[in-house]
Every structure is written in structure tokens, then in C-alpha cells.
Design a protein around this motif. Structure first.
Motif, PDB file in Angstrom:
ATOM      1  N   GLN A 181      10.802  -0.107   0.665  1.00  0.00           N
ATOM      2  CA  GLN A 181       9.931  -1.076   0.028  1.00  0.00           C
ATOM      3  C   GLN A 181       9.447  -2.157   0.982  1.00  0.00           C
ATOM      4  O   GLN A 181       8.279  -2.545   0.954  1.00  0.00           O
ATOM      5  CB  GLN A 181      10.649  -1.712  -1.159  1.00  0.00           C
ATOM      6  CG  GLN A 181       9.753  -2.535  -2.057  1.00  0.00           C
ATOM      7  CD  GLN A 181       8.674  -1.694  -2.729  1.00  0.00           C
ATOM      8  OE1 GLN A 181       8.922  -0.591  -3.163  1.00  0.00           O
ATOM      9  NE2 GLN A 181       7.457  -2.217  -2.788  1.00  0.00           N
ATOM     10  N   GLN A 182      10.322  -2.675   1.836  1.00  0.00           N
ATOM     11  CA  GLN A 182       9.920  -3.757   2.723  1.00  0.00           C
ATOM     12  C   GLN A 182       8.842  -3.299   3.699  1.00  0.00           C
ATOM     13  O   GLN A 182       7.844  -3.982   3.912  1.00  0.00           O
ATOM     14  CB  GLN A 182      11.120  -4.291   3.509  1.00  0.00           C
ATOM     15  CG  GLN A 182      10.767  -5.469   4.416  1.00  0.00           C
ATOM     16  CD  GLN A 182      11.930  -5.949   5.251  1.00  0.00           C
ATOM     17  OE1 GLN A 182      13.002  -5.347   5.247  1.00  0.00           O
ATOM     18  NE2 GLN A 182      11.734  -7.036   5.984  1.00  0.00           N
ATOM     19  N   GLN A 185       5.518  -2.689   1.679  1.00  0.00           N
ATOM     20  CA  GLN A 185       4.865  -3.913   1.233  1.00  0.00           C
ATOM     21  C   GLN A 185       4.272  -4.686   2.397  1.00  0.00           C
ATOM     22  O   GLN A 185       3.156  -5.215   2.318  1.00  0.00           O
ATOM     23  CB  GLN A 185       5.862  -4.798   0.477  1.00  0.00           C
ATOM     24  CG  GLN A 185       5.196  -5.944  -0.269  1.00  0.00           C
ATOM     25  CD  GLN A 185       4.191  -5.448  -1.301  1.00  0.00           C
ATOM     26  OE1 GLN A 185       4.507  -4.618  -2.136  1.00  0.00           O
ATOM     27  NE2 GLN A 185       2.969  -5.950  -1.221  1.00  0.00           N
ATOM     28  N   GLU A 186       4.993  -4.741   3.506  1.00  0.00           N
ATOM     29  CA  GLU A 186       4.486  -5.457   4.675  1.00  0.00           C
ATOM     30  C   GLU A 186       3.211  -4.813   5.201  1.00  0.00           C
ATOM     31  O   GLU A 186       2.261  -5.509   5.585  1.00  0.00           O
ATOM     32  CB  GLU A 186       5.548  -5.481   5.783  1.00  0.00           C
ATOM     33  CG  GLU A 186       5.134  -6.208   7.053  1.00  0.00           C
ATOM     34  CD  GLU A 186       4.954  -7.698   6.865  1.00  0.00           C
ATOM     35  OE1 GLU A 186       4.315  -8.332   7.735  1.00  0.00           O
ATOM     36  OE2 GLU A 186       5.438  -8.239   5.854  1.00  0.00           O
TER      37      GLU A 186
END
Length: 218
Positions: A181-182, A185-186
Motif C-alpha cells: 500500500q505505501q 499510494q506514494e
């Protein structure tokens, strides 16, 4: 509408990618991608993914375990392009036969590549962004009155064995790998159109989110 199809091939814990041959007539020349291409008449997207994979790398795949939504890809010559991905598991012999005209080499991506350190960002001043319309008058306006003022377009790339993974194939892959996810999203936060006129920047950033990115976040 032009329908295309690609194969996401899982081999053990890795996913197969191809690097396209450099070809000035190919919009995706030199990019990392999944095997695939246009769906022919009287052919399903699944059949097209299997056929294109065999034609491009000589691999005979059949174990289809999942498929993606039918993503909107882009407009070209006032025609909308769509792309559907089929996910396969393959445990047979890796006797690759690469198409001399289409494929430069094969690479594999796995979880070891999905690190923040491998996520970079590129800016281009290219005006060939395929952000145009299915209507000729709208396309002419965007191309001649709007895009010509573009300062830059920023987008994320993932470094794999000194190669850059980006574009539609990267968006599709991220949609299949939402557990990271990180990283996902980034990368989505870094797409950006830059114009001298802030109103144009706001318009195209919102357009790109609605027309291209949003479908990969659902």
C-alpha cells in the motif's frame, strides 16, 4: 473502440515481463510490459492473451486463474483503447522463443523489487501524451491550444535490473499488488502535469486522475 489484452504470468513467486524492441512506430517502444496485443475478430480477450504470449515469447500458457476489469487505456486518433489483463500460473519448461521484431529480452519482477528505494520519478516535456478525445474538434483544441503550453509531465517509475517499469503495465501491476500500500499510494501521488497556467495544471491533473488513475484504485 480498440480492445487489447495482456497476460500476467506468475512463475513461482515472480511475474514475467518483456522489454519491447525499440521501434519508432511503436507507442510503447523500449518499455517493459506484459506479453499481449490487440484482440482479433471473433477472439476473446483470454484467447488473445494466450495467442500473443506464444507469438511473442514462445510460451504456451493455459492456466488462467483470474482477470482484471476492462481498463480504459487512452485515446489515439479519436479512438478509445481498452486493455484487459488475464492472470496465469505457469509451472512448465521455460523454453522461450522471443519474437525478433517485438521482444528484446525477458525480465522477472517479485517482492524484492517493491521497495521505496526502487521508486523513482521522471519528468518529460513530451507532448505526445495521448490525453486526447474521441471527438476531433476537442482533440484539435487540446493538442493545439492546451498541450503546447505543457512544461512537464511527472510520473513514477520502478527500477528493475537497471530498467524502468512505468506506464499502463505498471498501473496494472500495482492494481494486482495492492498489499504494497505505501509504495502504491506514494507512486499515485506523484503523477503531475505542470503548466505556467495553474488552471491548466488543475484541469489536467483532475482529468488524468478521473480518466486514468481512479480505475486502478477501486
Amino acid at each position: 473502440m480498440i480492445q487489447t489484452s495482456v497476460a500476467i504470468i506468475k512463475i513461482s513467486k515472480q511475474v514475467l515481463l518483456i522489454k519491447r524492441k525499440v521501434n519508432p512506430l511503436d507507442l510503447h517502444s523500449g518499455q517493459l510490459a506484459f506479453p499481449g496485443g490487440k484482440v482479433e475478430n471473433n477472439e476473446t480477450t483470454l484467447q488473445a492473451a494466450i495467442r500473443e504470449t506464444y507469438e511473442e515469447i514462445g510460451l504456451d500458457i493455459h492456466k488462467n486463474i483470474d482477470e482484471s476489469p476492462n481498463y480504459f487505456a487512452y485515446f489515439k486518433n479519436c479512438k478509445a483503447y481498452y486493455i484487459k489483463s488475464h492472470i496465469f500460473e505457469y509451472d512448465g519448461p521455460l523454453n522461450f522463443k522471443l519474437s525478433e521484431k517485438e521482444v528484446d529480452k525477458i525480465l522477472f519482477i517479485d517482492d524484492t523489487h517493491l521497495k521505496m528505494d526502487n521508486l523513482k520519478f521522471m519528468r518529460t516535456k513530451s507532448q505526445n501524451l495521448n490525453v486526447f478525445s474521441r471527438f476531433q474538434n476537442t482533440q484539435d483544441f487540446l493538442k493545439n491550444k492546451v498541450i503546447n503550453d505543457l512544461l512537464y509531465f511527472q510520473f513514477p517509475i520502478l527500477k528493475i535490473e537497471k530498467e524502468s517499469f512505468y506506464g499502463l503495465s505498471w498501473l496494472i501491476y500495482k492494481h494486482q499488488m495492492m498489499k504494497h500500500q505505501q509504495l502504491v499510494q506514494e507512486s499515485f501521488n506523484k503523477y503531475h502535469f505542470g503548466f505556467l497556467d495553474k488552471r491548466k495544471s488543475e484541469f489536467f491533473n483532475q482529468w488524468y486522475y478521473n480518466q486514468r488513475l481512479k480505475q486502478f484504485l477501486d
